[in-house]
Design a protein around this motif. Sequence first.
Motif, mmCIF file in Angstrom:
data_model
loop_
_atom_site.group_PDB
_atom_site.id
_atom_site.type_symbol
_atom_site.label_atom_id
_atom_site.label_comp_id
_atom_site.label_asym_id
_atom_site.label_seq_id
_atom_site.Cartn_x
_atom_site.Cartn_y
_atom_site.Cartn_z
ATOM 1 N N VAL A 189 0.948 -1.075 0.027
ATOM 2 C CA VAL A 189 -0.033 -0.131 -0.046
ATOM 3 C C VAL A 189 0.940 1.225 0.041
ATOM 4 N N PHE A 190 1.967 1.163 0.899
ATOM 5 C CA PHE A 190 2.746 2.563 0.864
ATOM 6 C C PHE A 190 3.393 2.712 -0.346
ATOM 7 N N VAL A 191 3.935 1.749 -0.945
ATOM 8 C CA VAL A 191 4.353 1.863 -2.520
ATOM 9 C C VAL A 191 3.459 2.356 -3.418
ATOM 10 N N ASP A 192 2.318 1.724 -3.473
ATOM 11 C CA ASP A 192 1.111 2.019 -4.309
ATOM 12 C C ASP A 192 1.001 3.671 -4.059
ATOM 13 N N VAL A 193 0.857 4.106 -2.909
ATOM 14 C CA VAL A 193 0.565 5.458 -2.724
ATOM 15 C C VAL A 193 1.728 6.481 -3.377
ATOM 16 N N VAL A 194 2.840 6.157 -2.959
ATOM 17 C CA VAL A 194 4.012 6.633 -3.536
ATOM 18 C C VAL A 194 3.981 6.727 -5.095
ATOM 19 N N VAL A 195 3.777 5.530 -5.680
ATOM 20 C CA VAL A 195 3.480 5.427 -7.177
ATOM 21 C C VAL A 195 2.291 6.525 -7.790
ATOM 22 N N VAL A 196 1.270 6.441 -7.085
ATOM 23 C CA VAL A 196 0.185 7.247 -7.342
ATOM 24 C C VAL A 196 0.664 8.708 -7.473
ATOM 25 N N ALA A 197 1.200 9.113 -6.220
ATOM 26 C CA ALA A 197 1.580 10.518 -6.230
ATOM 27 C C ALA A 197 2.880 11.065 -7.019
ATOM 28 N N ALA A 198 3.413 9.924 -7.386
ATOM 29 C CA ALA A 198 4.635 10.376 -8.500
ATOM 30 C C ALA A 198 3.970 10.247 -9.894
ATOM 31 N N THR A 199 3.061 9.690 -9.866
ATOM 32 C CA THR A 199 2.349 9.579 -11.469
ATOM 33 C C THR A 199 1.689 10.946 -11.699
ATOM 34 N N VAL A 200 0.952 11.493 -10.737
ATOM 35 C CA VAL A 200 0.267 12.720 -10.880
ATOM 36 C C VAL A 200 1.029 13.715 -11.100
ATOM 37 N N ALA A 201 2.172 13.765 -10.181
ATOM 38 C CA ALA A 201 3.095 14.644 -10.190
ATOM 39 C C ALA A 201 3.830 14.930 -11.835
ATOM 40 N N ILE A 202 4.378 13.728 -12.233
ATOM 41 C CA ILE A 202 5.318 13.556 -13.311
ATOM 42 C C ILE A 202 4.148 14.208 -14.476
ATOM 43 N N SER A 203 2.945 13.561 -14.450
ATOM 44 C CA SER A 203 2.179 13.969 -15.468
ATOM 45 C C SER A 203 1.920 15.281 -15.644
ATOM 46 N N LEU A 204 1.862 15.893 -14.616
ATOM 47 C CA LEU A 204 1.359 17.288 -14.602
ATOM 48 C C LEU A 204 2.654 18.063 -15.023
ATOM 49 N N TRP A 205 4.094 17.641 -14.815
ATOM 50 C CA TRP A 205 5.120 18.460 -15.009
ATOM 51 C C TRP A 205 5.275 18.260 -16.494
ATOM 52 N N LEU A 206 5.175 16.998 -17.113
ATOM 53 C CA LEU A 206 5.318 16.646 -18.587
ATOM 54 C C LEU A 206 4.356 17.409 -19.347
ATOM 55 N N ALA B 149 -7.193 18.773 -19.726
ATOM 56 C CA ALA B 149 -6.198 18.472 -20.785
ATOM 57 C C ALA B 149 -6.083 16.735 -21.130
ATOM 58 N N ARG B 150 -6.517 16.576 -22.305
ATOM 59 C CA ARG B 150 -6.221 15.046 -22.510
ATOM 60 C C ARG B 150 -4.969 14.553 -22.661
ATOM 61 N N SER B 151 -3.966 15.144 -22.777
ATOM 62 C CA SER B 151 -2.305 14.584 -22.874
ATOM 63 C C SER B 151 -2.030 14.423 -21.153
ATOM 64 N N TYR B 152 -2.704 15.246 -20.405
ATOM 65 C CA TYR B 152 -2.336 14.889 -19.043
ATOM 66 C C TYR B 152 -2.939 13.349 -18.793
ATOM 67 N N LEU B 153 -4.067 13.156 -19.238
ATOM 68 C CA LEU B 153 -4.800 11.864 -18.727
ATOM 69 C C LEU B 153 -4.144 10.892 -19.499
ATOM 70 N N ALA B 154 -3.502 11.084 -20.704
ATOM 71 C CA ALA B 154 -3.019 10.155 -21.773
ATOM 72 C C ALA B 154 -1.749 10.067 -20.958
ATOM 73 N N THR B 155 -0.900 10.679 -20.457
ATOM 74 C CA THR B 155 0.138 10.299 -19.910
ATOM 75 C C THR B 155 -0.045 9.623 -18.269
ATOM 76 N N ALA B 156 -1.036 10.058 -17.612
ATOM 77 C CA ALA B 156 -0.996 9.658 -16.162
ATOM 78 C C ALA B 156 -1.608 8.054 -16.178
ATOM 79 N N VAL B 157 -2.548 7.695 -17.114
ATOM 80 C CA VAL B 157 -3.053 6.502 -17.164
ATOM 81 C C VAL B 157 -2.139 5.237 -17.477
ATOM 82 N N PRO B 158 -1.552 5.366 -18.661
ATOM 83 C CA PRO B 158 -0.392 4.212 -18.794
ATOM 84 C C PRO B 158 0.795 4.333 -17.708
ATOM 85 N N LEU B 159 1.168 5.474 -17.628
ATOM 86 C CA LEU B 159 2.386 5.609 -16.554
ATOM 87 C C LEU B 159 2.023 4.914 -15.245
ATOM 88 N N GLY B 160 0.665 5.154 -14.754
ATOM 89 C CA GLY B 160 0.361 5.024 -13.507
ATOM 90 C C GLY B 160 0.117 3.311 -13.372
#
Length: 526
Positions: A64-81, A159-170
Amino acid sequence: MTTINSDPKGSTTTTEVESIPRQRPSEAETSLPDACLLPVAPVRPRTVAHRRPAWSLRYLHRLVFVDVVVVAATVAISLWLRLGQRGVSERVGGVDALTYAGFAVLLGLAWVFMLWISGAWDRRILGSGTTEYRRVVNASFLLFGAVALASYLARAEVARSYLATAVPLGLALLIANRVVWRRWLRRHRRHGELMASVLVVGSRASATALANHLHDSPGAGYRVTGLCVLPSETTSDDAAAGRFPVLGSIRDIPEAIDRAGANMVAVTATDGFVPADVRRLSWDLEGTGIRLVVAPGVTDIAGARITVKPVAGVPLLQVEEPQFRGVKLAVKTAMDYAGAAALVILLSPVLLVMAVLIKRSGPGPVFFRQVRVGRHGEEFRIWKFRSMTHGADKLFTAEKANSGQAASVFYKSAEDSRITPIGRFMRKTSIDELPQLFNVLAGQMSLIGPRPLVPGEGAEVARFLERRMLVRPGLTGLWQVSGRSDISVDERIRLDFYYVENWSVTGDIGILVKTVKAVVARDGAY
């Protein structure tokens, strides 16, 4: 209470069955003969403390801890990209009060919530089977479907590009997290650690069969610590005999649980332990932390084909027919053509180099072609790089007899004298099979399936050829990732039957991934 079922490798999955609430036996039940309702004493509450293994809770917390870290990193990285530094303050279209930074936080919280309510962290499914992966995928797609619908209804275009990055990456990171933790878990289980201690209850034959199956599949995480058999099947020296000690009869389950240190009781199909006994045992185990599982009298049926259907208070296992047509087959066929075309292009330098080396190694053609049997019994010529001396097929009968396999259904020998030096290398690395990609492109084979047989091979096995002909033969298959040529003939036949009956697109993808590992390890290849 759950039912227990196994996959071809023996890893155990469970199908959930509605728990039975505590209640007093009905008048009809109390009127049953004593032979049906066995006098089993309740399990003592003092056993609660050590029944839930502490490692399972620690494993869950880490996942669970790593999953939460993964989700946080995914939404942050997708936002930055998507938006870079300006993404922190940029507004979501149509909603002045919501910035993309705030939206990312809400999305991350919603993602974690969806994983929780979808049961992706249910301890009963962690560590084995595909249910865990399916729940992660379902939770993720449901979330992003809901986001898309909400943004449309609220006219707040994300922004569709944000979701298009977040879904496969996460998704990729969440699944990778589980793969890594499973490997860690299986590594420990190979040394007998992090296992559930199981007491198996039933007739001697059925209990021993289930115990052997669990023992031969340590990756499933079950260690059999004892058996309880029918009263007529116990002997005085049972506790010291055999692989699994018999700790008493099915009347001695409470004492046997303590002696075995069990945190799970597995009940096998037997006439000597009737449904009323199972129900009463479930009552006795309530509040002890000891899990109860029931092993139905069906084997080699994948969990995806089994549905638990309660009828008049009786949980029936409904077994669906295997599917050999429809959308699933269309997806598999599209994967075959696309995958084979991509591999031919990618591996063309390897194919060319091997062709030159074979040509220079001695007389004979570069390719070996042989008639094999395909789907619906249609014959075709298979393509392989020639790994044996020219005319080796004429020496087949003599070579088979010299190796002591004259009566074997299938012939494989690491000491076959007909194999050339370059052929041994190709067989070890499975390069000799690569030309069969052209058979896949011709629609004669699939990337995944039972290996194609020569006409008449395996005919002595009842219904073996008829069942295999329901699917296309494959470039690689289930027995190739289960030990390859080192597995027994009986196990190979069982795995072929299992694949035909239970194939799925996700299962094929799993076999492809395991094939890469098997080829790199070179175990059982000759």
